[in-house]
Design a protein around this motif. Structure first.
Motif, PDB file in Angstrom:
ATOM      1  N   LEU A 138       0.852  -1.244  -0.034  1.00  0.00           N
ATOM      2  CA  LEU A 138      -0.132  -0.038   0.001  1.00  0.00           C
ATOM      3  C   LEU A 138       0.837   1.240  -0.003  1.00  0.00           C
ATOM      4  N   LEU A 139       1.869   1.277   0.828  1.00  0.00           N
ATOM      5  CA  LEU A 139       2.848   2.348   0.731  1.00  0.00           C
ATOM      6  C   LEU A 139       3.283   2.446  -0.790  1.00  0.00           C
ATOM      7  N   LEU A 140       3.788   1.534  -1.185  1.00  0.00           N
ATOM      8  CA  LEU A 140       4.606   1.601  -2.538  1.00  0.00           C
ATOM      9  C   LEU A 140       3.443   2.102  -3.580  1.00  0.00           C
ATOM     10  N   THR A 141       2.521   2.000  -3.488  1.00  0.00           N
ATOM     11  CA  THR A 141       1.518   2.330  -4.529  1.00  0.00           C
ATOM     12  C   THR A 141       0.701   3.464  -4.264  1.00  0.00           C
ATOM     13  N   ASN A 142       1.128   3.968  -2.893  1.00  0.00           N
ATOM     14  CA  ASN A 142       0.374   5.032  -2.269  1.00  0.00           C
ATOM     15  C   ASN A 142      -1.279   4.780  -2.338  1.00  0.00           C
ATOM     16  N   GLY A 143      -1.669   3.273  -2.438  1.00  0.00           N
ATOM     17  CA  GLY A 143      -2.983   2.868  -2.282  1.00  0.00           C
ATOM     18  C   GLY A 143      -3.787   3.368  -3.368  1.00  0.00           C
ATOM     19  N   GLN A 144      -2.988   3.446  -4.720  1.00  0.00           N
ATOM     20  CA  GLN A 144      -3.572   3.604  -5.881  1.00  0.00           C
ATOM     21  C   GLN A 144      -3.617   2.403  -6.876  1.00  0.00           C
ATOM     22  N   PRO A 145      -4.402   2.086  -7.618  1.00  0.00           N
ATOM     23  CA  PRO A 145      -4.343   0.975  -8.654  1.00  0.00           C
ATOM     24  C   PRO A 145      -3.020   1.048  -9.412  1.00  0.00           C
ATOM     25  N   VAL A 146      -2.529  -0.228  -9.732  1.00  0.00           N
ATOM     26  CA  VAL A 146      -1.411  -0.410 -10.556  1.00  0.00           C
ATOM     27  C   VAL A 146      -1.926  -0.789 -11.845  1.00  0.00           C
ATOM     28  N   THR A 147      -1.822   0.022 -13.105  1.00  0.00           N
ATOM     29  CA  THR A 147      -2.324  -0.378 -14.286  1.00  0.00           C
ATOM     30  C   THR A 147      -0.866  -0.466 -15.322  1.00  0.00           C
ATOM     31  N   VAL A 148      -1.111  -1.644 -15.759  1.00  0.00           N
ATOM     32  CA  VAL A 148       0.014  -1.802 -16.931  1.00  0.00           C
ATOM     33  C   VAL A 148      -0.385  -1.854 -18.448  1.00  0.00           C
ATOM     34  N   ASN A 149      -0.101  -0.580 -19.054  1.00  0.00           N
ATOM     35  CA  ASN A 149      -0.607  -0.550 -20.586  1.00  0.00           C
ATOM     36  C   ASN A 149       0.600   0.498 -21.019  1.00  0.00           C
ATOM     37  N   GLN A 150       0.247   0.730 -22.412  1.00  0.00           N
ATOM     38  CA  GLN A 150       1.339   1.677 -23.012  1.00  0.00           C
ATOM     39  C   GLN A 150       1.045   3.293 -22.823  1.00  0.00           C
ATOM     40  N   ALA A 151      -0.213   3.413 -22.285  1.00  0.00           N
ATOM     41  CA  ALA A 151      -0.399   5.001 -21.861  1.00  0.00           C
ATOM     42  C   ALA A 151       0.102   5.130 -20.554  1.00  0.00           C
ATOM     43  N   MET A 152       0.555   4.279 -19.655  1.00  0.00           N
ATOM     44  CA  MET A 152       1.119   4.589 -18.795  1.00  0.00           C
ATOM     45  C   MET A 152       2.699   4.531 -18.640  1.00  0.00           C
ATOM     46  N   GLY A 153       3.132   4.111 -19.720  1.00  0.00           N
ATOM     47  CA  GLY A 153       4.559   4.111 -19.855  1.00  0.00           C
ATOM     48  C   GLY A 153       5.113   3.098 -20.513  1.00  0.00           C
ATOM     49  N   ALA A 154       4.547   1.908 -20.386  1.00  0.00           N
ATOM     50  CA  ALA A 154       5.000   0.596 -20.851  1.00  0.00           C
ATOM     51  C   ALA A 154       5.381   0.615 -22.310  1.00  0.00           C
ATOM     52  N   ASP A 155       6.779  -0.035 -22.540  1.00  0.00           N
ATOM     53  CA  ASP A 155       7.174  -0.251 -23.833  1.00  0.00           C
ATOM     54  C   ASP A 155       6.241  -1.129 -24.466  1.00  0.00           C
ATOM     55  N   PRO A 156       5.834  -0.733 -25.904  1.00  0.00           N
ATOM     56  CA  PRO A 156       4.767  -1.540 -26.399  1.00  0.00           C
ATOM     57  C   PRO A 156       5.386  -3.053 -26.551  1.00  0.00           C
ATOM     58  N   ASN A 157       6.489  -3.476 -27.027  1.00  0.00           N
ATOM     59  CA  ASN A 157       7.008  -4.948 -27.127  1.00  0.00           C
ATOM     60  C   ASN A 157       6.819  -5.657 -25.929  1.00  0.00           C
ATOM     61  N   VAL A 158       7.385  -4.910 -24.769  1.00  0.00           N
ATOM     62  CA  VAL A 158       7.427  -5.610 -23.345  1.00  0.00           C
ATOM     63  C   VAL A 158       6.066  -5.688 -23.076  1.00  0.00           C
ATOM     64  N   TYR A 159       4.879  -4.703 -23.159  1.00  0.00           N
ATOM     65  CA  TYR A 159       3.712  -4.806 -22.826  1.00  0.00           C
ATOM     66  C   TYR A 159       3.079  -6.156 -23.554  1.00  0.00           C
ATOM     67  N   GLN A 160       3.418  -6.264 -24.759  1.00  0.00           N
ATOM     68  CA  GLN A 160       2.739  -7.522 -25.473  1.00  0.00           C
ATOM     69  C   GLN A 160       3.098  -8.667 -24.871  1.00  0.00           C
ATOM     70  N   GLN A 161       4.709  -8.911 -24.696  1.00  0.00           N
ATOM     71  CA  GLN A 161       5.121 -10.075 -24.138  1.00  0.00           C
ATOM     72  C   GLN A 161       4.579 -10.076 -22.781  1.00  0.00           C
ATOM     73  N   PHE A 162       4.349  -9.381 -22.207  1.00  0.00           N
ATOM     74  CA  PHE A 162       4.136  -9.593 -20.843  1.00  0.00           C
ATOM     75  C   PHE A 162       2.518 -10.080 -20.719  1.00  0.00           C
ATOM     76  N   ILE A 163       1.699  -9.323 -21.519  1.00  0.00           N
ATOM     77  CA  ILE A 163       0.236  -9.771 -21.557  1.00  0.00           C
ATOM     78  C   ILE A 163       0.091 -11.311 -22.152  1.00  0.00           C
ATOM     79  N   TYR A 164       0.981 -11.677 -23.004  1.00  0.00           N
ATOM     80  CA  TYR A 164       0.747 -12.889 -23.497  1.00  0.00           C
ATOM     81  C   TYR A 164       1.212 -13.853 -22.510  1.00  0.00           C
ATOM     82  N   LEU A 165       1.796 -13.747 -21.485  1.00  0.00           N
ATOM     83  CA  LEU A 165       2.231 -14.742 -20.285  1.00  0.00           C
ATOM     84  C   LEU A 165       0.831 -14.944 -19.524  1.00  0.00           C
ATOM     85  N   GLY A 166      -0.096 -14.160 -19.415  1.00  0.00           N
ATOM     86  CA  GLY A 166      -1.356 -13.944 -18.891  1.00  0.00           C
ATOM     87  C   GLY A 166      -2.514 -14.537 -19.537  1.00  0.00           C
TER      88      GLY A 166
END
Length: 303
Positions: free
Chosen positions: A112-140
Motif C-alpha cells: 500500500l505504501l509503494l503504490t500509495n493505495g492507488q491501482p497499478v495499471t500496466v499499459n502503453q499509455a502508462m509508460g510501458a514499452d509496446p513490445n514489453v507490454y505485449q510480451q507481458f500480456i501474453y504470459l497471462g
C-alpha cells in the motif's frame, strides 16, 4: 460424472480449459504450500506476497524496465519474503502461524505504501514499452497452440517440477523427514532449519509467480484488494489433496487433485445456477468432509 449428466456445458473442451485456467494460479501456489505443510509449517502471507510481487513487476514495466529484469525482480521479492518467513520461524523460534500472520499485514502495508493505495495499471499509455507490454500480456492472456491457456501451461510445468523434486530428490526426502519428526531428522544429520527455510522460499517464489501471471491476465490491480483471502483457498486445496497440518504427509498428485476438486466444484455450481452464497457454504462443507474422511481412514488403518 454428476456434472456431466446434469449439464450440457461441463464436458466440453472450452469449459474444461476454462476450469484449467481458473485453477492455475491457486494450483501454482498450492505446489509451494505442499512443501511448507509437509515440512510441518504453514504460510498465511501468500496473498500479500502475491499482491506485492505482481504489482511491483507491473510498476517496473511501467517505469520502462525490460520484461526479464522486471520478472526477475518480482520473483526475487517473493523469494526474499519467503526467506524472511523461514528464518524468523526457525532461527527466531516463532511459530510459523504467528510469523506469517504478521507478515501478511506487514507486506500488505508495504504494498500500500509503494503504490500509495492507488491501482497499478500496466499499459502503453502508462509508460510501458509496446513490445514489453505485449510480451507481458501474453504470459497471462496467451494460448499455447492457440488452444491451451498459458496460465495452465505454467501450472502444469510447476506441478511437474514440484512432483519430481518432492518424490525423487534428496531434498524431497528431507522435507518428509523434517515434517515426520524433527528429532529423528536431526539425528539423521539433516539441517532442519535449512530445509524449512527452503520450503518457505519455494512458497514465496511461486506466490510471486502467481501474482505476476495474475497481473498479466488482468493488467490492473490494487494493493488493498489483490490476493486478499487467497491463502485460505490454497491451504484448503492442499489439505483436500491429503497434506496434513501436522506435517510429514502429502503428495504433489494429491495437491493437484485437491485443486481440481475445488475448481470443478466452483465451476459446476456456477453451471447449475447455484446462488453464490450457497456456493461458499457447499465448498466449506466439502473441505470439512474431505479432511474428516482422510482422518477417519487414517485412524482406521492405524488401528
Amino acid at each position: 460424472l454428476f456434472l456431466t449428466v446434469s449439464t450440457d456445458a461441463f464436458l466440453t473442451s472450452r469449459n474444461l480449459l476454462n476450469v484449467g485456467r481458473q485453477i492455475s494460479l491457486i494450483g501454482i501456489m498450492a505446489v509451494g504450500m505442499t512443501f511448507v505443510l509437509i515440512s510441518g509449517e504453514i504460510d498465511l502471507s501468500i496473498g500479500s506476497i502475491y499482491a506485492i510481487s505482481g504489482l511491483s513487476t507491473g510498476m517496473f514495466i511501467v517505469q520502462g524496465w525490460a520484461l526479464l529484469p522486471a520478472l526477475i525482480a518480482g520473483l526475487l521479492i517473493g523469494s526474499v519474503i519467503g526467506f524472511i518467513n523461514g528464518f524468523v520461524s526457525t532461527y527466531g523460534k516463532l511459530p510459523s502461524f504467528i510469523t506469517t500472520l504478521g507478515m501478511l499485514s506487514i507486506v500488505r502495508g508495504i504494498a500500500l505504501l509503494l503504490t500509495n493505495g492507488q491501482p497499478v495499471t500496466v499499459n502503453q499509455a502508462m509508460g510501458a514499452d509496446p513490445n514489453v507490454y505485449q510480451q507481458f500480456i501474453y504470459l497471462g492472456q496467451g494460448y499455447l497452440f492457440g488452444q491451451i491457456p498459458m496460465q495452465l501451461v505454467f501450472f502444469v510445468i510447476v506441478a511437474s517440477i514440484g512432483w519430481i523434486v518432492l518424490a525423487y530428490t534428496t531434498f524431497g526426502f528431507r522435507v518428509y523427514a523434517v515434517g515426520g519428526g524433527l528429532k529423528a531428522a536431526r539425528v539423521s544429520g539433516i539441517n532442519v532449519f535449512s530445509v524449512k527455510i527452503a520450503a518457505f522460499v519455494i512458497m514465496g517464489f511461486l506466490s510471486a509467480m502467481a501474482g505476476i501471471l495474475s497481473l498479466a491476465f488482468l493488467p490492473s490491480g490494487q494493493a488493498g484488494r489483490t490476493g486478499v483471502g487467497l491463502e485460505l483457498d490454497v491451504i484448503a486445496a492442499t489439505i483436500i489433496g491429503g497434506a496434513s497440518l501436522s506435517g510429514g504427509e502429502g503428495t504433489m498428485l494429491g495437491t493437484v487433485l485437491g485443486v481440481l476438486i475445488i475448481g470443478v466444484l466452483r465451476n459446476g455450481l456456477i453451471l447449475l445456477g447455484i446462488s453464490p452464497f450457497w456456493q461458499e457454504t457447499i465448498i466449506g462443507l466439502v473441505i470439512i468432509l474431505a479432511v474428516a474422511i482422510d482422518k477417519w481412514t487414517a485412524s482406521r488403518r492405524a488401528s
